[in-house]
Design a protein around this motif. Structure first.
Motif, PDB file in Angstrom:
ATOM      1  N   PRO A 132       0.841  -1.198   0.000  1.00  0.00           N
ATOM      2  CA  PRO A 132       0.000   0.000   0.000  1.00  0.00           C
ATOM      3  C   PRO A 132       0.879   1.251   0.000  1.00  0.00           C
ATOM      4  O   PRO A 132       1.900   1.302   0.691  1.00  0.00           O
ATOM      5  CB  PRO A 132      -0.793  -0.107   1.310  1.00  0.00           C
TER       6      PRO A 132
ATOM      7  N   GLU B 154      -8.581  -5.107  -3.067  1.00  0.00           N
ATOM      8  CA  GLU B 154      -9.657  -5.844  -2.412  1.00  0.00           C
ATOM      9  C   GLU B 154      -9.998  -7.126  -3.182  1.00  0.00           C
ATOM     10  O   GLU B 154     -10.266  -8.168  -2.587  1.00  0.00           O
ATOM     11  CB  GLU B 154     -10.902  -4.962  -2.269  1.00  0.00           C
TER      12      GLU B 154
ATOM     13  N   ASP C  32      -5.561   0.911  -7.911  1.00  0.00           N
ATOM     14  CA  ASP C  32      -6.443   1.617  -6.991  1.00  0.00           C
ATOM     15  C   ASP C  32      -7.571   0.671  -6.613  1.00  0.00           C
ATOM     16  O   ASP C  32      -7.692  -0.431  -7.174  1.00  0.00           O
ATOM     17  CB  ASP C  32      -6.982   2.873  -7.701  1.00  0.00           C
ATOM     18  N   THR C  33      -8.390   1.082  -5.713  1.00  0.00           N
ATOM     19  CA  THR C  33      -9.570   0.314  -5.335  1.00  0.00           C
ATOM     20  C   THR C  33     -10.397   0.037  -6.574  1.00  0.00           C
ATOM     21  O   THR C  33     -10.512   0.905  -7.417  1.00  0.00           O
ATOM     22  CB  THR C  33     -10.395   1.134  -4.312  1.00  0.00           C
TER      23      THR C  33
ATOM     24  N   ASP D 174      -0.086   5.209   0.178  1.00  0.00           N
ATOM     25  CA  ASP D 174      -1.113   6.246   0.267  1.00  0.00           C
ATOM     26  C   ASP D 174      -2.433   5.716  -0.298  1.00  0.00           C
ATOM     27  O   ASP D 174      -2.886   4.670   0.122  1.00  0.00           O
ATOM     28  CB  ASP D 174      -0.668   7.530  -0.441  1.00  0.00           C
ATOM     29  N   ALA D 175      -3.008   6.406  -1.264  1.00  0.00           N
ATOM     30  CA  ALA D 175      -4.301   5.994  -1.814  1.00  0.00           C
ATOM     31  C   ALA D 175      -4.165   4.887  -2.862  1.00  0.00           C
ATOM     32  O   ALA D 175      -5.151   4.256  -3.225  1.00  0.00           O
ATOM     33  CB  ALA D 175      -5.008   7.193  -2.433  1.00  0.00           C
ATOM     34  N   LEU D 176      -2.954   4.653  -3.327  1.00  0.00           N
ATOM     35  CA  LEU D 176      -2.716   3.636  -4.349  1.00  0.00           C
ATOM     36  C   LEU D 176      -2.031   2.422  -3.732  1.00  0.00           C
ATOM     37  O   LEU D 176      -1.596   2.448  -2.587  1.00  0.00           O
ATOM     38  CB  LEU D 176      -1.845   4.204  -5.469  1.00  0.00           C
ATOM     39  N   THR D 177      -1.928   1.371  -4.522  1.00  0.00           N
ATOM     40  CA  THR D 177      -1.244   0.152  -4.086  1.00  0.00           C
ATOM     41  C   THR D 177      -0.317  -0.300  -5.208  1.00  0.00           C
ATOM     42  O   THR D 177      -0.690  -0.272  -6.377  1.00  0.00           O
ATOM     43  CB  THR D 177      -2.263  -0.970  -3.768  1.00  0.00           C
TER      44      THR D 177
END
Length: 92
Positions: free
Chosen positions: A16, A40, A35-36, A18-21
């Protein structure tokens, strides 16, 4: 019916950021910036192979997804399969 599973855990390094992976795929040597809902999806499919409808239901329940779109998930699964992060399995 087609089942999907994440690539073998030893072939993926998921970090991970920040907001990205970042997903490093050892088999191809490629690092994917995602990203999401990709992290998940990979997390859910690492537990057990699932059909697209079952995956959608599991994602909706586990991650509180609202307005989950089956077509969008199908497109994303195709993309992930094309780059080797997800495998398609044929179920009888």
């Amino acid at each position: 019916m087609t089942l999907y599973r994440a690539a073998a855990p030893d072939t993926l390094r998921i970090v991970p950021l920040d907001a990205l992976t970042l997903v490093y795929h050892r088999a191809s040597g490629i690092t994917h910036i995602v990203d999401t809902p990709v992290p998940e999806i990979l997390e859910t499919l690492a537990v057990e192979p699932l059909s697209a409808p079952d995956l959608l239901a599991r994602l909706a329940k586990t991650f509180d997804l609202v307005d989950a779109d089956p077509l969008a998930l199908a497109v994303r699964l195709d993309e992930l399969a094309a780059v080797g992060l997800v495998e398609r399995l044929c179920a009888i």
